[in-house]
Structures are given as C-alpha cells and as structure tokens.
Design an enzyme around this catalytic site. Structure first.
Site, PDB file in Angstrom:
ATOM      1  N   ARG A  38      35.075 -10.697 -14.912  1.00 47.57           N
ATOM      2  CA  ARG A  38      35.045 -10.257 -13.125  1.00 47.57           C
ATOM      3  C   ARG A  38      34.295 -10.769 -12.626  1.00 47.57           C
ATOM      4  O   ARG A  38      33.755 -11.432 -10.976  1.00 47.57           O
ATOM      5  CB  ARG A  38      36.503  -9.292 -13.286  1.00 47.57           C
ATOM      6  CG  ARG A  38      35.789  -7.815 -13.223  1.00 47.57           C
ATOM      7  CD  ARG A  38      36.804  -6.766 -13.367  1.00 47.57           C
ATOM      8  NE  ARG A  38      36.257  -5.747 -13.628  1.00 47.57           N
ATOM      9  CZ  ARG A  38      35.577  -4.816 -13.053  1.00 47.57           C
ATOM     10  NH1 ARG A  38      36.580  -4.965 -11.750  1.00 47.57           N
ATOM     11  NH2 ARG A  38      35.845  -3.523 -13.549  1.00 47.57           N
ATOM     12  N   HIS A  89      27.395  -4.886 -11.811  1.00 47.54           N
ATOM     13  CA  HIS A  89      28.482  -5.836 -11.287  1.00 47.54           C
ATOM     14  C   HIS A  89      27.156  -7.214 -10.701  1.00 47.54           C
ATOM     15  O   HIS A  89      28.318  -8.342  -9.978  1.00 47.54           O
ATOM     16  CB  HIS A  89      28.726  -4.843 -10.069  1.00 47.54           C
ATOM     17  CG  HIS A  89      29.311  -3.738 -10.222  1.00 47.54           C
ATOM     18  ND1 HIS A  89      30.635  -3.212 -10.006  1.00 47.54           N
ATOM     19  CD2 HIS A  89      29.691  -2.969 -12.145  1.00 47.54           C
ATOM     20  CE1 HIS A  89      31.293  -2.438 -10.578  1.00 47.54           C
ATOM     21  NE2 HIS A  89      30.890  -2.247 -11.868  1.00 47.54           N
ATOM     22  N   HIS A  93       0.804  -0.957  -0.052  1.00 50.22           N
ATOM     23  CA  HIS A  93      -0.107   0.126   0.162  1.00 50.22           C
ATOM     24  C   HIS A  93       0.628   0.889  -0.079  1.00 50.22           C
ATOM     25  O   HIS A  93       0.480   1.746  -1.001  1.00 50.22           O
ATOM     26  CB  HIS A  93      -1.139  -0.027   1.135  1.00 50.22           C
ATOM     27  CG  HIS A  93      -0.492  -0.419   2.595  1.00 50.22           C
ATOM     28  ND1 HIS A  93      -0.123  -1.430   3.074  1.00 50.22           N
ATOM     29  CD2 HIS A  93       0.371   0.642   3.946  1.00 50.22           C
ATOM     30  CE1 HIS A  93       1.016  -1.616   3.760  1.00 50.22           C
ATOM     31  NE2 HIS A  93       0.682  -0.232   4.598  1.00 50.22           N
TER      32      HIS A  93
END
Length: 205
Positions: free
Chosen positions: A188, A154, A65
């Site tokens: 990475r 990331h 809400h």
C-alpha cells in the site's frame, strides 16, 4: 551483543539483556514490535556490519555553514555504523548557499553514486526543498526518529535532511540509524510512492 541477519524480530530483542545492544546489517528489516520491545527494554538496535566493505552502501553528506558542525557528527556516526560516505562539503563555517550543497548530494543519489543522502542546514527545510527539485530524489526533513521511519517506510525517501538548530547530536544518532535501516516494504505504501513519482514524471514531459 547479538548479531542478526536480514530481519530483527521482537523475540531477537527479548534475548538481549536490558540496556544491551543488538546489531544488524545495513538494510535489515526491523519489525515495528521489535522496535517497541527495544524501546521498553532500553535495547539499542544498531547497524555495523558489512556496509563498509567494497561495494557496500555509500551515503552522500552535505551541509551549509549552519549545519557544518552537525554534519561532522553525522560522519562520525556513519563510521560507527559501518557506512562509507562521500562528503560534498561545506568544510568550514564560512557562509555558503545551501542549494548548492543540496544539489551536489541529490545528484549523487540520482546518479546512483550514493544509496542515501544526508543534508544539514539550519532548519532542514531549505535543503529538502532544493534536493526535491532533482527528479528521482525524495528528501524528507526529520526532527525525530518516528518521522525518519515514516519517511522511509511510507514514502521511500532517499535523502534525509536535518536542522542543526532543532536536532542535537544525541537525537541525530537515532534519526540517522532509523532512516538508514527502515524500508518501504508494504504494497500500500509502495503504491502511493508510485503515484508521487507519476506526478513528478507528468511535469517532466
């Protein structure tokens, strides 16, 4: 207005007049330098094309809400961007429990019925905590565009949570666009995301 495919570069942005707009399909990669140039020139990078077509990305949306009003603005913005959405509620300002809405959206993402999820509550934190209990869901509470970009690029998050008390509609536009268009593409970062998944899986055995 220029229309691009797949990748938006700084050169593409420089070709647009200051204060103009450049369009890209949902999922297109926007280079970091392109975003910097766009910010310095006041150029908006938006996604409009293709997503609303049959088979295009679907966004699951939900709110309690406290987040209902902002959720309605999110839906309008998704429509402007060309995304289809599935609204899991709530549909009024009558009190409800945010974990119920978070679970519904998270389940849709987990099942593949939606590519992304967007949840709105008062602070954006509780919904993220609840959604993250569903295996395969990575929910991130983001109060500004930089956090949204980080969450996707990331952390490969697939659910965005917003706090209606902290995020006004104007800032929501930028956060949502950034979240939906950023991507986790660097090895990475992908490697670290796999480690997060491994932690989750180790507790499911």
């Amino acid at each position: 207005m220029a229309r691009l495919k797949d990748v938006v570069t700084a050169q593409d942005v420089q070709a647009v007049p200051p204060g103009g707009e450049i369009s890209a399909p949902p999922g297109a990669i926007v280079t970091p330098w392109a975003r910097e140039v766009a910010a310095s020139r006041g150029v908006r990078i938006v996604t409009r094309t293709g997503a609303a077509a049959e088979g295009g990305p679907v966004v699951a949306v939900g709110a309690d809400h406290g987040g209902f009003s902002l959720k309605e603005e999110v839906k309008k913005h998704l429509t402007r961007l060309g995304y289809r959405f599935h609204d899991f509620g709530t549909f009024s300002t009558e009190p409800v429990d945010y974990p119920d809405l978070a679970l519904a959206v998270a389940r849709a993402v987990k099942a593949g019925d939606a590519r992304f999820g967007i949840l709105v509550d008062g602070a954006g934190i509780g919904s993220a905590m609840a959604a993250n209990k569903v295996p395969g869901v990575g929910a991130a509470a983001c109060a500004y565009a930089g956090a949204a970009r980080n969450a996707r690029a990331h952390n490969d998050a697939n659910v965005l949570t917003l706090g209606a008390k902290a995020v006004e509609p104007g800032r929501m536009h930028e956060i949502v666009e950034t979240f939906l268009t950023a991507a986790c593409t660097e090895e990475r970062h992908a490697r670290r995301v796999e480690k997060i998944k491994a932690i989750e899986e180790s507790y499911l055995k």
